[in-house]
Each structure stands twice: as structure tokens, then as C-alpha cells.
Design an enzyme around this catalytic site. Structure first.
Site, PDB file in Angstrom:
ATOM      1  CB  THR A  46      -0.940   0.196   0.837  1.00 13.25           C
ATOM      2  OG1 THR A  46      -1.695  -1.076   1.287  1.00 13.25           O
ATOM      3  CG2 THR A  46      -1.907   1.323   1.089  1.00 13.25           C
ATOM      4  CD  GLU A  47      -1.394   5.208  -0.803  1.00 14.08           C
ATOM      5  OE1 GLU A  47      -0.404   6.498  -1.465  1.00 14.08           O
ATOM      6  OE2 GLU A  47      -2.228   5.874  -0.688  1.00 14.08           O
ATOM      7  CG  LEU A  48       5.392   2.333  -4.203  1.00 15.98           C
ATOM      8  CD1 LEU A  48       6.778   3.111  -5.287  1.00 15.98           C
ATOM      9  CD2 LEU A  48       4.802   0.897  -4.700  1.00 15.98           C
TER      10      LEU A  48
END
Lengths: 417, 415
Positions: A149-151
Site C-alpha cells: 500500500t502506497e509503496l
């Protein structure tokens, strides 16, 4: 040789409806709302599908048919796949068509686009497995490269993902970690054996995703030949150009009238004019190229904001309280064995809920920097907490009936309704 | 730059936010090297180092003919026809004095103030006239006529705000309109009020400048916890108890709040023409033991009231600006304000609601009382935000507006 590697993130959360204290104990629908506003999930799916998913998928299919060398990859969050299925099956079909070409890879992620790795490893593994199962069911393939998630990323995550059997992982190419090194090579995450990390080239990615239509930008307008010139310059000092961005870049963040679709339409042709260039998907990149040293990331990074840290989702009192409460509730929710309740609870873990509670832009007086479907972070918190409160009451009622918890237990809110 | 300013009250002799706003603005203007002569209708025992005060009842004035007009006027801020009558009838005035000294009604008082305006214009040296709200407009217009100088009319509240858009008093409206139309530029304290001034008074947009109010936080100290409230959470209403301030919505929200959060207590600080009605409403809803009526508070008492509160609510029906939320936030008290206020245009770190949406208001009150982290987050961020809202910016805006007019003066003379 430069390989262009596209990964597009496709995600829509189940936004929490406006849910007041009067709804607690009564209203069991947490997400759906027919308001026709930015809190109406179906309405948003419709809007974004019309502006972005359907026209962009159509163009991608044309490009795949026209250029046998063209390849791309997607990471589709589970809650996105579910909303496609629920609200717009034609969008799902258009993604399936792309995958059928054999040149479109699907990456792994948490089903609920959650921050579970930060709080509960077991929950994290369950959600990654759920996502894999869904991708297998809908697209017939098993993801081999993971993106969180979101890197959100650190060494520990890379180790965990390696253990789970993935051969590659995606991360932000953060300047403070790279130093003089280039994001255009593969690296070995510190503390791992053989997994490889693909780093986002944020400059070249953001040229498309953020700056494309910015008239104050010195390079505006960004033409395809100009961009391909920059790409060709990588030849000799890089092997892969990782262009990672939200899929909504096309048509939603950058509107059609900015020329973004035309840019995309002519990019492959121009890029392939140079015989040294090719397209690869993330797993092909991992197979094709060796690592060049280590990427050592002890503290969490992400791809968000200038800070590249977790401060968009955690850090203020309301975000931390909401996050602590939702994970604290986990054990009891799972204990009920009630699939409907567990699914609702997990939908409440989606990162966007905490993003909407972020006040750091308010503090700078720069409220317009980010998008929030609620009137304020405080209102986002109120609806979210009221929903959690209702969920807790329902969970405790079930457990009391079964004798798992004592009758007088009132839960973490400590409030009887 | 010399400014002749017509006001009607000044702290500590004020009954509301107008005096506070005048104090903040004039102090900051003085810092920007504006020389201000501040005219008030009534002598008060006040001396200030940053500007010159002039009183409309100044008997030392030289003009003998006018002397008899320099009255100790019962004219006060927020006067209206009714309160004026109450005022002249209860101030133990002799019948004879009433007849000869005071005007028959508030409008005559305004006319008297106007004639004094002309006198003061004659004896003071100034470049520009700045008038605050309708009671001063005729005085300022008279000063403009006598001196030929430009006039800025500032609107803090319109008749539509004061009456909650209900029964607008035609004569007050006429005076407001005359002042706004006669002025060379109009300042409103919000876009909210600018729209009203355009819509109801026919003032063209190009003649209006918005100058938001601000906060004078230097006088406030850090939050002190009050142990008065051990087990109760306090929700505060602070302001004049009048239709404009929405006290009835506050009571309705209190009733609903108590159904979900029985440990709440509601403090009402202020007085006004709806006070008795509000007390009756509270009693008839059976909430008498949940309400404390503290009366009109000043200075440190106001500060203590904010600091004691867990939440300050301003449910105003129509609030051109609204300074109390800034005072509340600087005191570290989470704040809930109505969207029908100018202040909602300048602050973000508070909760907002529509005054008529009692359920939404209740939802937000209960949430602040129930979720401690929300209280803390609003407290921290609210204080930080309001600290940055000083009067320097509005004062700079005013100086710009004066200069705009003076520039016009140079180029084409007065009209």
C-alpha cells in the site's frame, strides 16, 4: 539497453458514509450512500470509469494490438476489484481483456489496500493471500511481484515478502536512501537472499503523473519526442526505467484535454524507434537483470508527498487513535467467525480512511494540496469512529450471546448505547 | 496617514465583538503608523497610548452653539428601538431631562451624533474617515460632507444579520444603505457579508473590500486547567443571547446531546433580549439542572469560561464575522461554529455545522466529548492556527484601502 517498466496502481476505497451518533446501534450499512457526492462509492466508480478506466483500457488494448513489444502491469486493490464487480462489471471485463493478451502483469498487494503490515503481520499475510486468490479467480494468474500500500516499504517487509515466495518487490527510489546510486538498476534489499527490489524513478514518473499539464513547469508542454530523448539518455547508465503511477493519471488527474491520451498513444512507437529499447513487466525485469548492490531501508518509506514517509496516514492524535482502535478490535471480530462482519472490519483498514484524517496540510494553511471527500479531517474521524463503535457493539453482542465475553463488558469505547 | 474613525464602543466598555474588533484593528493600524482619532458617542474613562480618543459628549469643545448637542448619550452598541426606550426609561432620568436632552428615539440620537460628526470634522486634522456600522454612518457622512475627505464604511453586521433575516427595521436599513452608498469604499468582515451587502444594499462589487477580522492573542496566556469540572464535560455558549446568535438551536442540541452523553453540562455566558426565553425553554425541556446561566462575562472571566469548557459552540444564525471562536481557540478550547459565519472562512481547525441542523450539531458535540483524541487534536491544531491570525494582516489591508482612496484623491480630487 533500456527497459521501460510500467506499473499502474488502480484503487478505490469503500469510503465511509456520513455516519452520525444517531446511526450507532441502528444503521448497519457503513459504506454505501446514494448521495451522488464524493462519498458515494458507486457514483465515483461510475465517474472515474467514464473518465479514466474505460477509455484508458481501450487505448491500452489498441497499443497492445498494434505493438507486439508493448507491455504493462497493474496492481488492482481487492476493494477496487470488488467495486468493479459490484458496480461496473464492464470495467472488470476490460481489464480481463488486457490480461488475456499475455503481456499485462498483475501485481500482488493487500486485498484491502491496508496498512496491516504496520500493525498485525498475521492479518497482513491473510490479506495478501486473499488478494492473490481473487486475482487468480478473476484473471487466472498468480502474482509474483509484490507492492505494498502506497509503496510503504522497509527491509523487514522485503524479508517478509521473500519468505512468502515473491521474487520481486516494488519501492520508492528515495533520494536519501539512494544517494549517488541510480533508481534505474535493480537492488538487493538489505537482509534478504534473492528477492530483488524495483525502484520507482520518481522524476520521470512524476513528469507524467504530476507535471504533465503544469504550465508553470519549464518543460511544458511535454511532447513524446522530448520525453523519449530523456529516456534514451539513460542508455549506458541504467537498465530499467520504472514508471510507477496511479492509473487515474489518465483522464482523472490529467484531464483528456491536457493531451495525456495522445501522449500515451504515441509513446510506445517513439520509444521503440530506438532498437536498444524494449518494454518489460516487473517479473520480466527481475528475471532479466542482476542486482547492483543493496537498497538499505531501515525506516519506513512511501511514495507520498515530499516527505516520502508515513505522515499522511499516521502521526496526529485522531489518526493514531482510529488506527489503534480498528486493530485492537481485530481479535474479537475474528472470534465471531462472521464473514460479513470480518469483511466490514477489514474494509475499515483501507489506508484512505486515515489519509482523510490528516491535518498536516491544514497546519500549513495549504488545504488545497490534497483531496478530501469530507468537509474536514475531523469530520472524517467522527464518521469513522461512530462506525467502529457500531461494529464493536455488534461484535460484543454476538460474543456475549455465545458466552465468549462477560455480559457487563462494554468494549474499548466504554460507552453503553 | 491620519484617520478619523467613528466607533461606538471600546473594551473594556463593550458589549460585544465590535469593540474588540475596533481595539485589535486600531492597535495594529497604529503599528503601521496610522494616526487615529477614535470618536465614540459617549465619554468613557479610558486612555490609550496608541491613539487619540474623542467623545461626542465632549463639553470642552469650543463651539458654544453645538455644546447643547454634546450629550451623554444612552446610545450604545447593539441598540435598537426597544432597548433604547428601556435605556432612557431606566436610567433614572428626570422627565424634563428626557424631553430636553435626549432625542425622542434612537433615530434622533443618530442624527445628533451626525451633527457632532460634522463638528469633530471641523476641529480634527485627518486624511480619511473610517466608520464602523450603521449608528456611526450619519456622523461619518456629515464629516465627509464638511471636510470633503474620502470615507470608508465598515460593516460588522447588517440589519439582516441582527434580525436573523426576519423583520428588518426599515429605518435602520435606510441608514445603513445611505452610509454604504455614500461611502467611497465599503469594507466587509467576510465574503459572507459582502454577498449580503451586494444583494440587499445594491452596492457594486468593485466598491467592496473584504478585510477579515483577526485575534489579539498577546493578552492570552496558556491554558490553565480548571478543576471546577471534575466529572462533567462542559459545553459553552458565549455571546449575546439574541436571535442572531442562535441560542434556541443550542438548547435543542443540548437536549439531544444529553440523550447520548448524560455527563455533559451546558454553560451559557451572556445576556440579551432572548435570555428569559432561553431560560424558559431550558426549564420546559426539563434541563434546568444541566444548564448554568453565568450572565455577561468580561476579561478574565471570559477567559476562564473558555478554558473551563471542553467545547465552545457558536450556533449563530447569521454572523458577519464572529470573534469568539478565535478567542476560544487561542484558549485551547475545541470549537464548533455555524457555517453561517464569516469566521468559518478563515479557520479550518474547528468543527463546522449548519445552525439549523441540530442533529449534525449534536453529532459533533457528542463526538468531541466522547473521543478524547478529537478534543486533543482540535485543541493543538486550533491554537496553532489562531496564533497566526493576528491583526497585522487586516490592518495592512486597511492601509492599502486608505491609500487606494488617497491615490484617487491625488488624481481627481474628491467627489
Amino acid at each position: 539497453m533500456v527497459s521501460m517498466c510500467f506499473y499502474f496502481q488502480v484503487h478505490q476505497p469503500y469510503r465511509v458514509r456520513k455516519y452520525s451518533i444517531f446511526d450507532i446501534g441502528k444503521e448497519k450499512e457503513y459504506f454505501s450512500d446514494d448521495s451522488g457526492t464524493d462519498l458515494d462509492n458507486k457514483w465515483i466508480m461510475n465517474k472515474v470509469a467514464t473518465k479514466c478506466y474505460l477509455p484508458t483500457n481501450k487505448l491500452m488494448l489498441e497499443l497492445l494490438e498494434k505493438h507486439p513489444e508493448f507491455k504493462i502491469s497493474f496492481s488492482l486493490s481487492g476493494v477496487f476489484m470488488e467495486q468493479m464487480d459490484e458496480f461496473m462489471p464492464e470495467v472488470l471485463e476490460s481489464f480481463q481483456k488486457l490480461v488475456k493478451t499475455g503481456r499485462v502483469e498483475i501485481l500482488a498487494e493487500t486485498y484491502y489496500h491496508s496498512l496491516a503490515f504496520l500493525h498485525d503481520k498475521e492479518e497482513f499475510r491473510s490479506q495478501v493471500k486473499m488478494h492473490g486468490d481473487t486475482v487468480k479467480k478473476l484473471f487466472g494468474i498468480t502474482p509474483q511481484v509484490f507492492r505494498n500500500t502506497e509503496l510503504i516499504y522497509n527491509n523487514e517487509l522485503a524479508r517478509e515478502i521473500e519468505e512468502m515466495g515473491y521474487k520481486g518487490i516494488i519501492a520508492e527510489g528515495a533520494d536519501h536512501l539512494l544517494g549517488w546510486k541510480s533508481p534505474n538498476f535493480l537492488y538487493k534489499p538489505t537482509g534478504t537472499e534473492k528477492i530483488k527490489v524495483l525502484l520507482k524513478n520518481y522524476k520521470m514518473s512524476d513528469d507524467i503523473a504530476f507535471r504533465f499539464s503544469n504550465r508553470d513547469w519549464a518543460e511544458w508542454p511535454l511532447t513524446v519526442p522530448k520525453y523519449v530523448d530523456w529516456v534514451n539518455a539513460i542508455n549506458g547508465n541504467g537498465e530499467v526505467l520504472n514508471l510507477f503511477m496511479d492509473y487515474e493519471t489518465f483522464g482523472e488527474h490529467q484531464w483528456e484535454d491536457t493531451g495525456i491520451f495522445e501522449f500515451l498513444r504515441y509513446l510506445p512507437e517513439e520509444f521503440l524507434k530506438n532498437p536498444d529499447n524494449n518494454f518489460k513487466t516487473p517479473s520480466e525485469v527481475v528475471d532479466a537483470y542482476p542486482t547492483h548492490g543493496e537498497y538499505d531501508c531501515h525506516n519506513f518509506i512511501s511514495w507520498a508527498d515530499i516527505e516520502r514517509d508515513l505522515s499522511a496516514w499516521t502521526g496526529n492524535e485522531i489518526q493514531d487513535a482510529a488506527m489503534a482502535k480498528v486493530y485492537h478490535l481485530g481479535e474479537k471480530v475474528l472470534q465471531t467467525g462472521n464473514h460479513g462482519l470480518i469483511h466490514k472490519w477489514r474494509k475499515l483498514q483501507t489506508s484512505d480512511h486515515f489519509y482523510y484524517m490528516c491535518t498536516k496540510w491544514f497546519a500549513d494553511g495549504d488545504v488545497h494540496k490534497y483531496f478530501n471527500p469530507y468537509n474536514s479531517p475531523y469530520e472524517a474521524f467522527i464518521s469513522y469512529m461512530n462506525v467502529l463503535h457500531d461494529l464493536e457493539i455488534e461484535v460484543l453482542d454476538i460474543l456475549k450471546e455465545r458466552g465468549f465475553v462477560k455480559k457487563e463488558e462494554s468494549g474499548l469505547f466504554g460507552i453503553s448505547v | 496617514m491620519k484617520v478619523l474613525m467613528f466607533g461606538w464602543e471600546f473594551p473594556p466598555f463593550n458589549s460585544g465583538g465590535l469593540g474588540t474588533a475596533c481595539e485589535g484593528l486600531t492597535k495594529a493600524l497604529a503599528k503601521q503608523n496610522a494616526e487615529i482619532t477614535f470618536v465614540m458617542p459617549k465619554r468613557v474613562d479610558l486612555s490609550l497610548d496608541f491613539m487619540k480618543l474623542s467623545f461626542a459628549d465632549d463639553h470642552t469643545a469650543s463651539n458654544k452653539i453645538m455644546r447643547e448637542y454634546y450629550f451623554n448619550s444612552p446610545l450604545q452598541a447593539y441598540s435598537n428601538e426597544e432597548t433604547y426606550e428601556i435605556c432612557i426609561n431606566t436610567e433614572n432620568q428626570t422627565e424634563e431631562k428626557k424631553k430636553t436632552i435626549y432625542g425622542k428615539d434612537i433615530y434622533e440620537e443618530v442624527l445628533r451624533y451626525a451633527s457632532v460628526g460634522e463638528q469633530i470634522a471641523g476641529r480634527e486634522d485627518f486624511d480619511i474617515i473610517h466608520a464602523h456600522d450603521w449608528l456611526t454612518f450619519k456622523a461619518a457622512l456629515a464629516a465627509k460632507k464638511a471636510s470633503g475627505k474620502f470615507m470608508v464604511a465598515q460593516i460588522h453586521a447588517t440589519e439582516f444579520d441582527r434580525t436573523g433575516n426576519g423583520s428588518v427595521n426599515q429605518r435602520v436599513y435606510e441608514i445603513e444603505k445611505e452610509g454604504l452608498q455614500g461611502a467611497d469604499l465599503v469594507i466587509t468582515v467576510s465574503n459572507f457579508t459582502k454577498q449580503k451587502v451586494m444583494k440587499h444594499y445594491g452596492i457594486p462589487e468593485e466598491k467592496i473590500r473584504v478585510v477579515h477580522n483577526a485575534n489579539d492573542f498577546s493578552e492570552y496566556t496558556i491554558r490553565q486547567l480548571n478543576d471546577l469540572k471534575k466529572n462533567k464535560k462542559v459545553v459553552l455558549f458565549l455571546g449575546r443571547i439574541t436571535l442572531q446568535k442562535g441560542p434556541d438551536y443550542f438548547v435543542q442540541a443540548a437536549k439531544k446531546t444529553l440523550e447520548h452523553y448524560p455527563n455533559a453540562i451546558f454553560v451559557v455566558a451572556g445576556s440579551g433580549d432572548m435570555e428569559n426565553q432561553m431560560i424558559r425553554q431550558v426549564a420546559s425541556l426539563g434541563l434546568a439542572d444541566k444548564f448554568i446561566f453565568a450572565g455577561f462575562l468580561r476579561g478574565d472571566d471570559t477567559k476562564r469560561a473558555y478554558q473551563m469548557a471542553d467545547l465552545y459552540v457558536m450556533p449563530s444564525v447569521s454572523e458577519p464575522f464572529g470573534l469568539t471562536p478565535l478567542e476560544s481557540m487561542i484558549n485551547g478550547t475545541p470549537t464548533l461554529i455555524s457555517n453561517q459565519s464569516g469566521v468559518s472562512e478563515v479557520v479550518d481547525n474547528c468543527l463546522k455545522t449548519d445552525f439549523w441542523d441540530v442533529d449534525d450539531m449534536t453529532n459533533k458535540i457528542v463526538s468531541v466529548l466522547r473521543y478524547n483524541e478529537l478534543y486533543k487534536c482540535l485543541q493543538t491544531n486550533g491554537t496553532e492556527e489562531v496564533k497566526k491570525l493576528t491583526w497585522d494582516k487586516p490592518a495592512r489591508r486597511c492601509v492599502d484601502i486608505y491609500e487606494e482612496l488617497l491615490e484617487k484623491n491625488k488624481n481627481g480630487g474628491t467627489n
